[in-house]
Design a protein around this motif. Structure first.
Motif, PDB file in Angstrom:
ATOM      1  N   ALA A  90      10.041   2.394   8.949  1.00 11.38           N
ATOM      2  CA  ALA A  90      10.399   3.745   9.376  1.00 11.38           C
ATOM      3  C   ALA A  90       9.336   4.758   8.921  1.00 11.38           C
ATOM      4  N   ALA A  91       8.842   4.593   7.692  1.00 10.33           N
ATOM      5  CA  ALA A  91       7.835   5.523   7.178  1.00 10.33           C
ATOM      6  C   ALA A  91       6.551   5.454   7.984  1.00 10.33           C
ATOM      7  N   ILE A  92       6.126   4.244   8.335  1.00 12.54           N
ATOM      8  CA  ILE A  92       4.880   4.083   9.084  1.00 12.54           C
ATOM      9  C   ILE A  92       5.050   4.563  10.522  1.00 12.54           C
ATOM     10  N   GLU A  93       6.180   4.255  11.136  1.00 16.17           N
ATOM     11  CA  GLU A  93       6.420   4.727  12.496  1.00 16.17           C
ATOM     12  C   GLU A  93       6.449   6.252  12.536  1.00 16.17           C
ATOM     13  N   SER A  94       7.014   6.870  11.508  1.00 15.20           N
ATOM     14  CA  SER A  94       7.029   8.331  11.444  1.00 15.20           C
ATOM     15  C   SER A  94       5.608   8.882  11.339  1.00 15.20           C
ATOM     16  N   ALA A  95       4.780   8.244  10.504  1.00 17.47           N
ATOM     17  CA  ALA A  95       3.391   8.701  10.345  1.00 17.47           C
ATOM     18  C   ALA A  95       2.600   8.534  11.628  1.00 17.47           C
ATOM     19  N   LEU A  96       2.834   7.438  12.337  1.00 21.78           N
ATOM     20  CA  LEU A  96       2.102   7.189  13.578  1.00 21.78           C
ATOM     21  C   LEU A  96       2.487   8.166  14.687  1.00 21.78           C
TER      22      LEU A  96
ATOM     23  N   LEU B  16       0.818  -1.214   0.000  1.00 20.67           N
ATOM     24  CA  LEU B  16       0.000   0.000   0.000  1.00 20.67           C
ATOM     25  C   LEU B  16       0.848   1.259   0.000  1.00 20.67           C
ATOM     26  N   GLU B  17       0.211   2.373  -0.410  1.00 14.45           N
ATOM     27  CA  GLU B  17       0.801   3.682  -0.181  1.00 14.45           C
ATOM     28  C   GLU B  17       0.909   3.896   1.326  1.00 14.45           C
ATOM     29  N   THR B  18       1.825   4.768   1.729  1.00 12.11           N
ATOM     30  CA  THR B  18       2.066   4.942   3.160  1.00 12.11           C
ATOM     31  C   THR B  18       0.799   5.324   3.915  1.00 12.11           C
ATOM     32  N   ASP B  19      -0.017   6.241   3.355  1.00 16.92           N
ATOM     33  CA  ASP B  19      -1.212   6.668   4.070  1.00 16.92           C
ATOM     34  C   ASP B  19      -2.200   5.526   4.253  1.00 16.92           C
ATOM     35  N   ASP B  20      -2.334   4.661   3.248  1.00 16.77           N
ATOM     36  CA  ASP B  20      -3.230   3.517   3.378  1.00 16.77           C
ATOM     37  C   ASP B  20      -2.672   2.484   4.350  1.00 16.77           C
ATOM     38  N   ALA B  21      -1.350   2.308   4.340  1.00 21.85           N
ATOM     39  CA  ALA B  21      -0.733   1.373   5.276  1.00 21.85           C
ATOM     40  C   ALA B  21      -0.907   1.845   6.717  1.00 21.85           C
ATOM     41  N   VAL B  22      -0.799   3.149   6.925  1.00 23.25           N
ATOM     42  CA  VAL B  22      -0.999   3.707   8.262  1.00 23.25           C
ATOM     43  C   VAL B  22      -2.442   3.475   8.723  1.00 23.25           C
ATOM     44  N   ALA B  23      -3.403   3.702   7.821  1.00 27.91           N
ATOM     45  CA  ALA B  23      -4.812   3.468   8.152  1.00 27.91           C
ATOM     46  C   ALA B  23      -5.052   2.010   8.506  1.00 27.91           C
ATOM     47  N   LEU B  24      -4.285   1.108   7.883  1.00 26.64           N
ATOM     48  CA  LEU B  24      -4.421  -0.315   8.144  1.00 26.64           C
ATOM     49  C   LEU B  24      -3.898  -0.686   9.526  1.00 26.64           C
ATOM     50  N   ILE B  25      -2.801  -0.053   9.933  1.00 31.47           N
ATOM     51  CA  ILE B  25      -2.098  -0.467  11.149  1.00 31.47           C
ATOM     52  C   ILE B  25      -2.499   0.337  12.381  1.00 31.47           C
ATOM     53  N   GLU B  26      -2.957   1.583  12.195  1.00 39.07           N
ATOM     54  CA  GLU B  26      -3.133   2.474  13.336  1.00 39.07           C
ATOM     55  C   GLU B  26      -4.195   2.004  14.332  1.00 39.07           C
TER      56      GLU B  26
ATOM     57  N   ALA C 287      -2.760  15.784   8.934  1.00 35.70           N
ATOM     58  CA  ALA C 287      -2.140  15.688   7.615  1.00 35.70           C
ATOM     59  C   ALA C 287      -0.973  14.709   7.622  1.00 35.70           C
ATOM     60  N   GLY C 288      -0.257  14.622   8.749  1.00 31.59           N
ATOM     61  CA  GLY C 288       0.870  13.700   8.850  1.00 31.59           C
ATOM     62  C   GLY C 288       0.459  12.248   8.706  1.00 31.59           C
ATOM     63  N   ARG C 289      -0.740  11.919   9.218  1.00 31.56           N
ATOM     64  CA  ARG C 289      -1.245  10.554   9.050  1.00 31.56           C
ATOM     65  C   ARG C 289      -1.756  10.329   7.634  1.00 31.56           C
ATOM     66  N   LEU C 290      -2.269  11.385   7.034  1.00 30.48           N
ATOM     67  CA  LEU C 290      -2.938  11.272   5.742  1.00 30.48           C
ATOM     68  C   LEU C 290      -1.978  11.289   4.558  1.00 30.48           C
ATOM     69  N   MET C 291      -0.823  11.926   4.721  1.00 29.62           N
ATOM     70  CA  MET C 291       0.047  12.205   3.580  1.00 29.62           C
ATOM     71  C   MET C 291       0.728  10.952   3.036  1.00 29.62           C
ATOM     72  N   GLN C 292       1.159  11.044   1.775  1.00 33.33           N
ATOM     73  CA  GLN C 292       1.980  10.035   1.133  1.00 33.33           C
ATOM     74  C   GLN C 292       3.437  10.491   1.169  1.00 33.33           C
ATOM     75  N   ARG C 293       4.331   9.564   1.507  1.00 33.53           N
ATOM     76  CA  ARG C 293       5.758   9.917   1.524  1.00 33.53           C
ATOM     77  C   ARG C 293       6.370   9.928   0.137  1.00 33.53           C
ATOM     78  N   ASP C 294       5.800   9.160  -0.778  1.00 34.71           N
ATOM     79  CA  ASP C 294       6.348   9.059  -2.126  1.00 34.71           C
ATOM     80  C   ASP C 294       5.975  10.284  -2.941  1.00 34.71           C
ATOM     81  N   LEU C 295       6.964  11.003  -3.432  1.00 34.97           N
ATOM     82  CA  LEU C 295       6.748  12.200  -4.244  1.00 34.97           C
ATOM     83  C   LEU C 295       7.992  12.458  -5.086  1.00 34.97           C
TER      84      LEU C 295
END
Length: 469
Positions: free
Chosen positions: A143-149, A113-123, A156-164
């Motif tokens: 690391a990306a998911i831990e940063s989002a959490l 998943l994209e980071t935001d979707d993965a965070v929604a899955l795990i949070e 916005a930090g939970r919602l955003m995508q890291r890939d850009l």
């Protein structure tokens, strides 16, 4: 070759028509066929039935099936259980299903998943389950998911995508195109390229359409848009949605407290927010909690019963007012007949104004700058509504009972609708000023005000007019 392609398209359309109705909803007979295959442990049949479905339709199938059938379905279509299917699922269904999966399986899904979707899955997992899943993930994804959490929920930090895609401003359009063509690790879904300074702070952006139409030798700095809407990482997601709507954004850069670029939010992410927030406010106004038909019965009960108990309290207050005029009601039975009319009209008027006010607050249309103007506007609307309804009910009451009673109920209706208009604005505004969600408890307070005022005005005017002693 063209004929083969046409045959495949035709077969796909036929398979879709067998499973979905004209509104793109799963047909009952298809759902029943899947259930029968599950009960017979015919995993091959289950997979053949489900395989042609879009991931969103597979997610719908999980939500429609009873809870006890979902694990068997997941086993039967294990190779189809992509991250896209999981991300489309209802939260309660998804969480319930994930609990039945081992941590490595959940980690495998999250990594798709994209980071935001993965965070929604795990949070929403328990802390121990979160740790177990993160331990199974690769270092970069973890690391990306831990940063989002680490950011607040619904921010916005939970919602955003890291890939850009971010580049320095000294390169040319040709350099940028070569970079995007040669770098296989770039994200595949983006609408603009962010331009950053040496400290990784965004200084502009370039839309893909500009890149395609600009000669290779032109410098990025000469075509980039310097005026951009930056989203702080700790900004509430509802405010994010408002900025996207206000400025007609397709994507926006997310920055940390130091102003450095750390992610992006795109319009498809915001579409989900708008849908969620709109539904949430509607349900909160009714006191129905989250209102999800998949949530546990105990949760639904606890969320709804407290507001019913609060409404019981408001009803008791109204009953006390009626009891104070008990002698008057005994003398003129018509008062008991007409009391509910006054209270009901006031309640409906209050609900109308409250709904408008809560929406205006959510959309930032009602602010400290224009509160008094909005109150005056709603008072004028209430006065016009009150006069119109009062004329109708007053005339009917005068014809059926007595002219004086018609005058009394007309005056009571006008007073109650004006009160309802004022309460419908002031109560949500007060909650908003206290940093409370105005949609949560406004209805309870508006109800007690309109009911109490309706009964008091009608019965008090009846006594004051001499209709009863």
């Amino acid at each position: 070759m063209a004929a083969e392609d046409a045959d495949r398209v035709s077969e796909a359309e036929e398979a879709r028509a067998e499973r979905l109705d004209e509104d793109d909803r799963l047909k009952p007979e298809f759902v029943e066929a899947v259930r029968e295959a599950l009960q017979e442990d015919a995993e091959t049949d289950v997979r053949d039935l489900v395989e042609p479905l879009h991931p969103a339709d597979i997610a719908d199938l999980f939500e429609i099936l009873p809870r006890e059938d979902r694990p068997a379905l997941a086993r039967g279509i294990a190779d189809l259980m992509s991250g896209e299917v999981i991300s489309e699922m209802n939260d309660y269904v998804r969480d319930d299903l994930l609990e039945s999966l081992p941590p490595d399986a959940v980690a495998g899904i999250a990594e798709q998943l994209e980071t935001d979707d993965a965070v929604a899955l795990i949070e929403d997992l328990d802390a121990s389950d979160q740790a177990a899943v993160l331990a199974e993930m690769g270092p970069e994804d973890r690391a990306a998911i831990e940063s989002a959490l680490s950011f607040p929920e619904e921010s916005a930090g939970r919602l955003m995508q890291r890939d850009l895609v971010a580049v320095p401003e000294h390169i040319s359009i040709g350099d940028l195109i070569d970079y995007m063509r040669e770098n296989a690790d770039l994200t595949t879904e983006f609408w603009e390229v962010f331009v950053v300074d040496p400290t990784h702070r965004p200084v502009g952006s370039v839309q893909l359409s500009w890149i395609l139409r600009t000669p290779r030798g032109v410098a990025i700095a000469d075509v980039m848009k310097r005026d951009q809407t930056l989203i702080p990482a700790d900004l509430d997601q509802e405010e994010v949605a408002l900025r996207f709507q206000k400025y007609a954004l397709i994507s926006a850069a997310v920055v940390d407290k130091a102003g450095r670029l750390i992610g992006q939010i795109t319009a498809d992410d915001v579409a989900h927010i708008i849908q969620e927030e709109a539904g949430e406010d509607t349900l909160l106004l009714s006191g129905a909690g989250e209102g999800d038909i998949n949530e546990p019965i105990r949760t639904s009960y606890s969320q709804r019963v407290r507001w019913l108990i609060a409404n019981l309290g408001t009803a008791l207050v109204a009953s006390l007012i009626i009891a104070a005029f008990g002698a008057a009601i005994e003398q003129l039975v018509a008062l008991a007949i007409l009391m509910p009319v006054v209270a009901s009209i006031g309640g409906n008027a209050g609900t109308q104004t409250m709904a408008v006010s809560v929406r205006a607050l959510a959309m930032n249309q009602l602010t400290r700058s224009n509160t008094s103007r909005v109150i005056w506007r709603e008072m004028r609307v209430a006065l016009l509504n009150g006069i119109t309804v009062a004329a109708l009910i007053g005339a009917a009451t005068a014809a059926i009972f007595t002219p004086m009673l018609g005058v009394v109920i007309a005056a009571a209706v006008v007073l109650n609708i004006i009160t309802a208009g004022m309460a419908g604005v002031l109560v949500p505004v007060i909650f908003d000023r206290l940093d409370q969600d105005p949609a949560v408890a406004s209805s309870v307070f508006v109800t007690i005000i309109t009911d109490s005022m309706g009964f008091f005005a009608f019965l008090g005017l009846a006594v004051a007019s001499g209709l009863v002693g």
